[in-house]
Design a protein around this motif. Structure first.
Motif, PDB file in Angstrom:
ATOM      1  N   MET A   4     -31.852  -4.741   2.621  1.00 48.39           N
ATOM      2  CA  MET A   4     -32.419  -4.554   1.295  1.00 48.39           C
ATOM      3  C   MET A   4     -31.801  -5.573   0.350  1.00 48.39           C
ATOM      4  N   ILE A   5     -32.514  -5.856  -0.714  1.00 47.93           N
ATOM      5  CA  ILE A   5     -32.063  -6.780  -1.734  1.00 47.93           C
ATOM      6  C   ILE A   5     -31.939  -6.014  -3.045  1.00 47.93           C
ATOM      7  N   CYS A   6     -30.808  -6.188  -3.737  1.00 43.67           N
ATOM      8  CA  CYS A   6     -30.608  -5.550  -5.042  1.00 43.67           C
ATOM      9  C   CYS A   6     -31.507  -6.244  -6.063  1.00 43.67           C
ATOM     10  N   LYS A   7     -32.231  -5.475  -6.853  1.00 42.40           N
ATOM     11  CA  LYS A   7     -33.122  -6.044  -7.860  1.00 42.40           C
ATOM     12  C   LYS A   7     -32.330  -6.611  -9.038  1.00 42.40           C
ATOM     13  N   ASN A   8     -31.094  -6.166  -9.219  1.00 41.36           N
ATOM     14  CA  ASN A   8     -30.298  -6.612 -10.353  1.00 41.36           C
ATOM     15  C   ASN A   8     -29.597  -7.930 -10.081  1.00 41.36           C
ATOM     16  N   CYS A   9     -28.934  -8.049  -8.929  1.00 34.99           N
ATOM     17  CA  CYS A   9     -28.128  -9.252  -8.656  1.00 34.99           C
ATOM     18  C   CYS A   9     -28.603 -10.029  -7.437  1.00 34.99           C
ATOM     19  N   SER A  10     -29.625  -9.594  -6.772  1.00 41.14           N
ATOM     20  CA  SER A  10     -30.215 -10.257  -5.594  1.00 41.14           C
ATOM     21  C   SER A  10     -29.256 -10.333  -4.416  1.00 41.14           C
ATOM     22  N   ALA A  11     -28.323  -9.425  -4.330  1.00 40.71           N
ATOM     23  CA  ALA A  11     -27.372  -9.415  -3.213  1.00 40.71           C
ATOM     24  C   ALA A  11     -27.952  -8.620  -2.046  1.00 40.71           C
ATOM     25  N   GLN A  12     -27.566  -8.998  -0.836  1.00 36.56           N
ATOM     26  CA  GLN A  12     -27.982  -8.285   0.369  1.00 36.56           C
ATOM     27  C   GLN A  12     -27.149  -7.008   0.462  1.00 36.56           C
ATOM     28  N   ILE A  13     -27.809  -5.858   0.553  1.00 37.79           N
ATOM     29  CA  ILE A  13     -27.092  -4.578   0.654  1.00 37.79           C
ATOM     30  C   ILE A  13     -27.642  -3.827   1.855  1.00 37.79           C
ATOM     31  N   PRO A  14     -26.850  -2.899   2.402  1.00 37.88           N
ATOM     32  CA  PRO A  14     -27.315  -2.144   3.566  1.00 37.88           C
ATOM     33  C   PRO A  14     -28.520  -1.268   3.215  1.00 37.88           C
ATOM     34  N   ASP A  15     -29.414  -1.100   4.196  1.00 39.73           N
ATOM     35  CA  ASP A  15     -30.588  -0.257   3.993  1.00 39.73           C
ATOM     36  C   ASP A  15     -30.151   1.176   3.743  1.00 39.73           C
ATOM     37  N   GLY A  16     -30.825   1.854   2.851  1.00 34.17           N
ATOM     38  CA  GLY A  16     -30.531   3.242   2.550  1.00 34.17           C
ATOM     39  C   GLY A  16     -29.442   3.421   1.503  1.00 34.17           C
ATOM     40  N   SER A  17     -28.934   2.338   0.928  1.00 39.37           N
ATOM     41  CA  SER A  17     -27.893   2.447  -0.092  1.00 39.37           C
ATOM     42  C   SER A  17     -28.489   2.995  -1.377  1.00 39.37           C
ATOM     43  N   LYS A  18     -27.701   3.801  -2.068  1.00 38.17           N
ATOM     44  CA  LYS A  18     -28.144   4.344  -3.344  1.00 38.17           C
ATOM     45  C   LYS A  18     -27.669   3.479  -4.501  1.00 38.17           C
ATOM     46  N   PHE A  19     -26.581   2.701  -4.286  1.00 39.35           N
ATOM     47  CA  PHE A  19     -26.043   1.808  -5.298  1.00 39.35           C
ATOM     48  C   PHE A  19     -25.738   0.469  -4.648  1.00 39.35           C
ATOM     49  N   CYS A  20     -25.834  -0.605  -5.430  1.00 44.66           N
ATOM     50  CA  CYS A  20     -25.508  -1.948  -4.932  1.00 44.66           C
ATOM     51  C   CYS A  20     -23.999  -2.047  -4.749  1.00 44.66           C
ATOM     52  N   THR A  21     -23.581  -2.604  -3.618  1.00 42.36           N
ATOM     53  CA  THR A  21     -22.149  -2.740  -3.342  1.00 42.36           C
ATOM     54  C   THR A  21     -21.533  -3.901  -4.107  1.00 42.36           C
ATOM     55  N   VAL A  22     -22.354  -4.759  -4.711  1.00 43.90           N
ATOM     56  CA  VAL A  22     -21.829  -5.903  -5.457  1.00 43.90           C
ATOM     57  C   VAL A  22     -21.753  -5.603  -6.947  1.00 43.90           C
ATOM     58  N   CYS A  23     -22.888  -5.159  -7.546  1.00 40.45           N
ATOM     59  CA  CYS A  23     -22.906  -4.967  -8.999  1.00 40.45           C
ATOM     60  C   CYS A  23     -22.917  -3.499  -9.414  1.00 40.45           C
ATOM     61  N   GLY A  24     -23.133  -2.565  -8.489  1.00 38.43           N
ATOM     62  CA  GLY A  24     -23.115  -1.144  -8.813  1.00 38.43           C
ATOM     63  C   GLY A  24     -24.431  -0.622  -9.377  1.00 38.43           C
ATOM     64  N   HIS A  25     -25.465  -1.437  -9.404  1.00 45.42           N
ATOM     65  CA  HIS A  25     -26.767  -1.030  -9.936  1.00 45.42           C
ATOM     66  C   HIS A  25     -27.388   0.037  -9.046  1.00 45.42           C
ATOM     67  N   LYS A  26     -27.999   1.061  -9.648  1.00 45.93           N
ATOM     68  CA  LYS A  26     -28.630   2.134  -8.881  1.00 45.93           C
ATOM     69  C   LYS A  26     -29.889   1.590  -8.222  1.00 45.93           C
ATOM     70  N   ILE A  27     -30.032   1.865  -6.941  1.00 43.99           N
ATOM     71  CA  ILE A  27     -31.168   1.385  -6.169  1.00 43.99           C
ATOM     72  C   ILE A  27     -32.255   2.450  -6.182  1.00 43.99           C
ATOM     73  N   VAL A  28     -33.441   2.082  -6.629  1.00 45.35           N
ATOM     74  CA  VAL A  28     -34.585   2.972  -6.633  1.00 45.35           C
ATOM     75  C   VAL A  28     -35.556   2.428  -5.601  1.00 45.35           C
ATOM     76  N   VAL A  29     -35.831   3.238  -4.601  1.00 45.64           N
ATOM     77  CA  VAL A  29     -36.730   2.821  -3.528  1.00 45.64           C
ATOM     78  C   VAL A  29     -38.145   3.195  -3.930  1.00 45.64           C
ATOM     79  N   GLU A  30     -38.977   2.165  -4.052  1.00 45.34           N
ATOM     80  CA  GLU A  30     -40.369   2.394  -4.402  1.00 45.34           C
ATOM     81  C   GLU A  30     -41.199   2.266  -3.129  1.00 45.34           C
ATOM     82  N   PRO A  31     -41.925   3.320  -2.782  1.00 46.67           N
ATOM     83  CA  PRO A  31     -42.727   3.224  -1.554  1.00 46.67           C
ATOM     84  C   PRO A  31     -43.849   2.212  -1.750  1.00 46.67           C
TER      85      PRO A  31
END
Length: 172
Positions: free
Chosen positions: A1-28
């Motif tokens: 997955m890609i964080c929409k805030n900082c464009s960092a690669q994060i693990p699938d299923g994460s609720k928060f970005c591990t780089v910037c801490g932005h909340k991940i909202v999964v849009e189907p």
């Protein structure tokens, strides 16, 4: 997955970005259904009206909307994680000549100080170091600080001589 805030690669299923801490909202992602124009039967048009007939207007086809941030930035593809969201003013510039950014040694500072204490030659060297474009950044900053101290000292000498002259003048 890609964080929409900082464009960092994060693990699938994460609720928060591990780089910037932005909340991940999964849009189907819902694939849009292709629209087919309605089927109509051809009608007989009189021969006189055929040359005046306009071609049938077709509805514009809708391009399926893509989910935002579906393209992976090139630095993420190469395994480099981009920095936090920094403004252009906050990002550090990379010098084209690393020798100009190399730290000076204690001996360099000692020799610069010693040379800058020589009355006229030291002042000339300080001017060259402070305003030359091809000077080490540490040497340039040292020379600028020394020139500021010289200007402050000259200002204080002038101020104290005016005050002292006024005091001596009032005593006589």
């Amino acid at each position: 997955m890609i964080c929409k805030n900082c464009s960092a690669q994060i693990p699938d299923g994460s609720k928060f970005c591990t780089v910037c801490g932005h909340k991940i909202v999964v849009e189907p992602f819902v694939a849009p259904k292709p629209q087919q124009p309605p089927q109509t039967e051809p009608t007989q048009v009189p021969l006189q009206a055929q040359h005046m007939q306009t071609p049938p207007q077709t509805q514009p086809t809708q391009v399926p909307s893509q989910a935002p941030y579906t393209q992976i930035p090139p630095q993420v593809q190469q395994g480099q994680v981009p920095p936090y969201n920094l403004n252009d003013a906050q990002q550090q510039t990379v010098s084209k000549n690393p020798a100009l950014d190399a730290p000076l040694t204690v001996l360099d500072f000692f020799l610069m100080s010693l040379l800058s204490f020589v009355p006229i030659i030291g002042f000339i060297f300080l001017l060259i170091w402070a305003f030359s474009g091809n000077t080490n950044i540490n040497r340039k900053n040292y020379a600028r600080a020394a020139l500021i101290w010289i200007l402050v000292s000259i200002g204080l000498v002038i101020l104290l001589s005016i005050i002292g002259g006024g005091i001596l003048n009032s005593m006589m």
